[in-house]
Design an enzyme around this catalytic site. Sequence first.
Site, mmCIF file in Angstrom:
data_model
loop_
_atom_site.group_PDB
_atom_site.id
_atom_site.type_symbol
_atom_site.label_atom_id
_atom_site.label_comp_id
_atom_site.label_asym_id
_atom_site.label_seq_id
_atom_site.Cartn_x
_atom_site.Cartn_y
_atom_site.Cartn_z
ATOM 1 N N GLY A 37 0.782 -1.239 0.000
ATOM 2 C CA GLY A 37 0.000 0.000 0.000
ATOM 3 C C GLY A 37 0.811 1.285 0.000
ATOM 4 N N GLN A 38 2.147 1.180 -0.188
ATOM 5 C CA GLN A 38 2.939 2.416 -0.205
ATOM 6 C C GLN A 38 2.488 3.322 -1.337
ATOM 7 O OE1 GLN A 38 4.243 -0.575 0.084
ATOM 8 N NE2 GLN A 38 5.818 -0.614 1.660
ATOM 9 N N LYS A 39 2.599 4.625 -1.076
ATOM 10 C CA LYS A 39 2.106 5.607 -2.049
ATOM 11 C C LYS A 39 2.644 5.340 -3.464
ATOM 12 C CE LYS A 39 0.740 10.323 -1.849
ATOM 13 N NZ LYS A 39 0.284 11.199 -0.861
#
Length: 185
Positions: free
Chosen positions: A69-71
């Site tokens: 889910g990292q940007k």
Amino acid sequence: MGLLSIIRKIKRKEKEMRILMVGLDNSGKTTIVLKINGEDTSVISPTLGFNIKTITYQKYTLNIWDVGGQKTIRSYWRNYFEQTDGLVWVVDSSDLRRLDDCRYELHNLLKEERLSGASLLIFANKQDIQGALSPDEIAKVLNLEAMDNSRHWRIVGCSAYTGDGLLEGFDWLVQDVASRIYMLD
Ligand code: G3D
């Protein structure tokens, strides 16, 4: 026979469901998958790409896609949308600073045509942390009432640490998906 009917038929035979786990990084997706599968949750490293786990749940085989889910990698989520039966959106209920970001990403995801038929379970995770918002409070902050009326959704408070709420959430999701693709068998 249309493609959709063929897919339904194959799935019915194998009783498979495809579940996509998404949410901001650090919300607890990987820990939830490990816990539900009875695995050790003490050593966890961030999901940089994705993990696929196949687990047997009740009489169904769940193919769970846990996507990082990292940007920087959120734009790749769309590569995993195809044929998703159930969507699990995981929220870190104690990370108050990032709830605006969380609401933005969730509503953005729900605009996706290919996910329009998927049942949506929102896990308000980390309820064991003092100061975490309750599921009702999370529902308000995420503006869940604004969701399309046709969407099947539910929010459930949980802790991937203690396991509280995980079965309640997955039970609902699996039953809801089954009622659509397996006609409630
Ligand atoms: P992600 O897969 O969504 O990125 P992870 O998240 O499963 O890697 O979890 C991120 C961190 O949150 C981990 O801590 C994990 O142990 C912790 N965590 C996950 N679920 C819970 C929960 O229900 N309660 C609490 N208290 N912590 C949780 P570390 O320290 O390894 O970063």
